[in-house]
Design an enzyme around this catalytic site. Structure first.
Site, PDB file in Angstrom:
ATOM      1  N   HIS A   1      43.257 -17.520  38.743  1.00  0.00           N
ATOM      2  CA  HIS A   1      42.485 -18.326  39.544  1.00  0.00           C
ATOM      3  C   HIS A   1      43.143 -18.924  40.793  1.00  0.00           C
ATOM      4  O   HIS A   1      42.345 -19.034  41.809  1.00  0.00           O
ATOM      5  CB  HIS A   1      41.342 -19.151  38.755  1.00  0.00           C
ATOM      6  CG  HIS A   1      40.172 -18.599  38.041  1.00  0.00           C
ATOM      7  ND1 HIS A   1      39.169 -18.391  38.604  1.00  0.00           N
ATOM      8  CD2 HIS A   1      40.342 -17.853  36.728  1.00  0.00           C
ATOM      9  CE1 HIS A   1      38.223 -17.902  37.608  1.00  0.00           C
ATOM     10  NE2 HIS A   1      39.168 -17.557  36.660  1.00  0.00           N
TER      11      HIS A   1
ATOM     12  N   VAL B   1      36.920  -3.454  46.944  1.00  0.00           N
ATOM     13  CA  VAL B   1      36.478  -3.936  48.158  1.00  0.00           C
ATOM     14  C   VAL B   1      36.093  -2.863  48.624  1.00  0.00           C
ATOM     15  O   VAL B   1      36.396  -1.696  48.813  1.00  0.00           O
ATOM     16  CB  VAL B   1      37.912  -4.471  49.249  1.00  0.00           C
ATOM     17  CG1 VAL B   1      38.327  -5.714  48.428  1.00  0.00           C
ATOM     18  CG2 VAL B   1      39.035  -3.445  49.226  1.00  0.00           C
ATOM     19  N   ARG B   2      34.811  -3.282  49.608  1.00  0.00           N
ATOM     20  CA  ARG B   2      34.136  -2.143  50.267  1.00  0.00           C
ATOM     21  C   ARG B   2      33.345  -2.555  51.478  1.00  0.00           C
ATOM     22  O   ARG B   2      33.100  -3.948  51.791  1.00  0.00           O
ATOM     23  CB  ARG B   2      33.101  -1.518  48.994  1.00  0.00           C
ATOM     24  CG  ARG B   2      32.071  -2.727  48.552  1.00  0.00           C
ATOM     25  CD  ARG B   2      31.253  -2.433  47.563  1.00  0.00           C
ATOM     26  NE  ARG B   2      30.465  -3.622  47.025  1.00  0.00           N
ATOM     27  CZ  ARG B   2      30.769  -4.467  46.223  1.00  0.00           C
ATOM     28  NH1 ARG B   2      31.973  -4.446  45.629  1.00  0.00           N
ATOM     29  NH2 ARG B   2      30.143  -5.629  45.868  1.00  0.00           N
TER      30      ARG B   2
ATOM     31  N   SER C   1      38.284   0.984  44.680  1.00  0.00           N
ATOM     32  CA  SER C   1      37.797   0.549  43.517  1.00  0.00           C
ATOM     33  C   SER C   1      38.920   0.945  42.545  1.00  0.00           C
ATOM     34  O   SER C   1      39.547   1.924  42.367  1.00  0.00           O
ATOM     35  CB  SER C   1      36.369   0.980  42.913  1.00  0.00           C
ATOM     36  OG  SER C   1      36.223   2.363  42.752  1.00  0.00           O
TER      37      SER C   1
ATOM     38  N   GLY D   1      24.613  10.883  44.028  1.00  0.00           N
ATOM     39  CA  GLY D   1      25.025  12.036  44.079  1.00  0.00           C
ATOM     40  C   GLY D   1      26.820  12.009  43.885  1.00  0.00           C
ATOM     41  O   GLY D   1      27.275  13.081  44.555  1.00  0.00           O
ATOM     42  N   GLY D   2      27.399  10.787  43.705  1.00  0.00           N
ATOM     43  CA  GLY D   2      28.638  10.886  43.840  1.00  0.00           C
ATOM     44  C   GLY D   2      29.456  11.568  42.734  1.00  0.00           C
ATOM     45  O   GLY D   2      28.821  12.155  41.919  1.00  0.00           O
TER      46      GLY D   2
ATOM     47  N   HIS E   1      43.921  -0.389  32.391  1.00  0.00           N
ATOM     48  CA  HIS E   1      44.003  -0.570  31.086  1.00  0.00           C
ATOM     49  C   HIS E   1      45.231  -0.593  30.635  1.00  0.00           C
ATOM     50  O   HIS E   1      45.917   0.471  30.291  1.00  0.00           O
ATOM     51  CB  HIS E   1      42.920   0.463  30.420  1.00  0.00           C
ATOM     52  CG  HIS E   1      41.437   0.476  30.828  1.00  0.00           C
ATOM     53  ND1 HIS E   1      40.774  -0.660  30.191  1.00  0.00           N
ATOM     54  CD2 HIS E   1      40.751   0.887  31.418  1.00  0.00           C
ATOM     55  CE1 HIS E   1      39.509  -0.602  30.894  1.00  0.00           C
ATOM     56  NE2 HIS E   1      39.580   0.622  31.315  1.00  0.00           N
TER      57      HIS E   1
ATOM     58  N   HIS F   1      40.146  -5.419  36.991  1.00  0.00           N
ATOM     59  CA  HIS F   1      39.265  -4.647  37.854  1.00  0.00           C
ATOM     60  C   HIS F   1      39.567  -5.222  39.289  1.00  0.00           C
ATOM     61  O   HIS F   1      39.432  -6.395  39.482  1.00  0.00           O
ATOM     62  CB  HIS F   1      37.835  -4.684  37.334  1.00  0.00           C
ATOM     63  CG  HIS F   1      36.670  -4.454  38.473  1.00  0.00           C
ATOM     64  ND1 HIS F   1      36.252  -5.556  39.245  1.00  0.00           N
ATOM     65  CD2 HIS F   1      36.238  -3.113  39.115  1.00  0.00           C
ATOM     66  CE1 HIS F   1      35.398  -4.957  39.985  1.00  0.00           C
ATOM     67  NE2 HIS F   1      35.518  -3.472  40.096  1.00  0.00           N
TER      68      HIS F   1
END
Length: 312
Positions: free
Chosen positions: A148, A112-113, A95, A261-262, A99, A109
């Site tokens: 896009h 991918v997960r 992730s 709990g990350g 800025h 932003h």
């Protein structure tokens, strides 16, 4: 349906983090990423957080890889997927939030997960998710069309209906309900992807990850040297407040990370280093700032193809 290969996914994600960091650092030209390897205090797993600060182009850029597991899932995960209750889980992903300093250069932003939940005696439940979106402050139509078009290019090999569907999902997901406005001009968002089978679903996730720099860096190159003054900088910091509001109120990834709990520092690296809020501020009619509100903070068909493709 082919079975997930977790090591192959992890190898891809680590390489993607390397490539994105290299591309962002090259575009900045002066600053480098600081790397922080960490392990979870509770549960298993950890990650590799990389942050660039106070560069020539980017005020802050965070690119995070994480791979965590646990014995039970938080409410943020099971609320819309009750079949996950009582399962162990493993989640990994990349992730990032970038800025830029220049108000004419947009924030971006991407993530991918992969997620898998298992229970003895039952088939695993797994899926891919992710996407990318763009948040301009002083927007340009050519930037929106480029963003896009690359989004669509990432999707076309997997079906003509994919881009319109995931573009619409992005518009709906990155929407600040309490403000009645989109976070920016959208892009792609997908989740719970497994119907293609593992190989094709994984290939689609890779396509999204691989197209991010192609979508973002040309926009940065066009806008990074645009002259600006205190007015533009002040508006940029004010609009960054919307980014903070979204991430802390709505973003599922932020909620999932905190509830499992990350590592707080890595989860909240998406927040900008400087931000402002003002009471009941509105742009002056006809001003450059009003253009953002009037023309960009709502879903738009940037490529002129959505109606045709969604009606097929």
């Amino acid at each position: 349906m082919s079975q997930p290969n977790i090591q192959v996914i992890k190898d891809y994600l680590l390489d993607l983090q390397d490539r994105i960091c290299a591309g962002i650092a090259e575009a900045d030209g002066s600053a480098h990423f600081f790397e922080d390897n960490w392990e979870r205090e509770t549960g298993a797993g950890g990650g590799r957080t990389r942050v660039l600060t106070d560069g020539a182009v980017f005020e802050q850029a965070g690119v995070n890889f994480s791979h965590v597991s646990g014995g039970s899932l938080p409410v943020s995960a099971t609320a819309h997927r009750p079949e996950l209750a009582g399962r162990t889980f493993e989640a990994m992903g990349v992730s990032l939030v970038i800025h830029p300093k220049n108000p004419y250069a947009p924030t971006s932003h991407a993530n991918v997960r992969f997620f898998i939940a298992e229970k003895e005696g039952e088939d695993p439940i797994w899926w891919f998710g992710g996407g990318f979106d763009l948040t301009p402050y002083y927007p340009f139509e050519e930037d929106a069309v480029h963003w896009h078009q690359i989004s669509r290019n990432a999707c076309v090999p997997f079906g003509e209906d994919i881009y319109p569907r995931y573009k619409k999902w992005c518009d709906e997901y990155f929407f600040l309900k309490h403000r009645g406005e989109t976070r920016g001009i959208g892009g792609l968002f997908f989740d719970d992807l497994n119907e293609m089978g593992f190989d094709k679903s994984f290939a689609f996730m890779q396509s999204v990850g691989d197209h991010y720099l192609e979508a973002y860096l040309p926009i940065i190159a066009r806008r990074k040297d645009t002259e600006y003054g205190e007015r533009e900088r002040d508006f940029q910091l004010y609009r960054r407040g919307r980014y903070v509001e979204y991430n802390l109120v709505y973003d599922r990834g932020t909620l999932f990370g905190l509830q499992t709990g990350g590592r707080t520092e890595s989860i909240l690296m998406s927040l900008p280093p400087l931000v402002k809020w003002r009471y009941n501020w509105k742009p002056e009619a006809g001003s450059p700032e009003a253009v953002l509100y009037d023309d960009y903070l709502r879903p738009r068909d940037w490529l002129g193809i959505e109606a045709q493709e969604t009606s097929d």
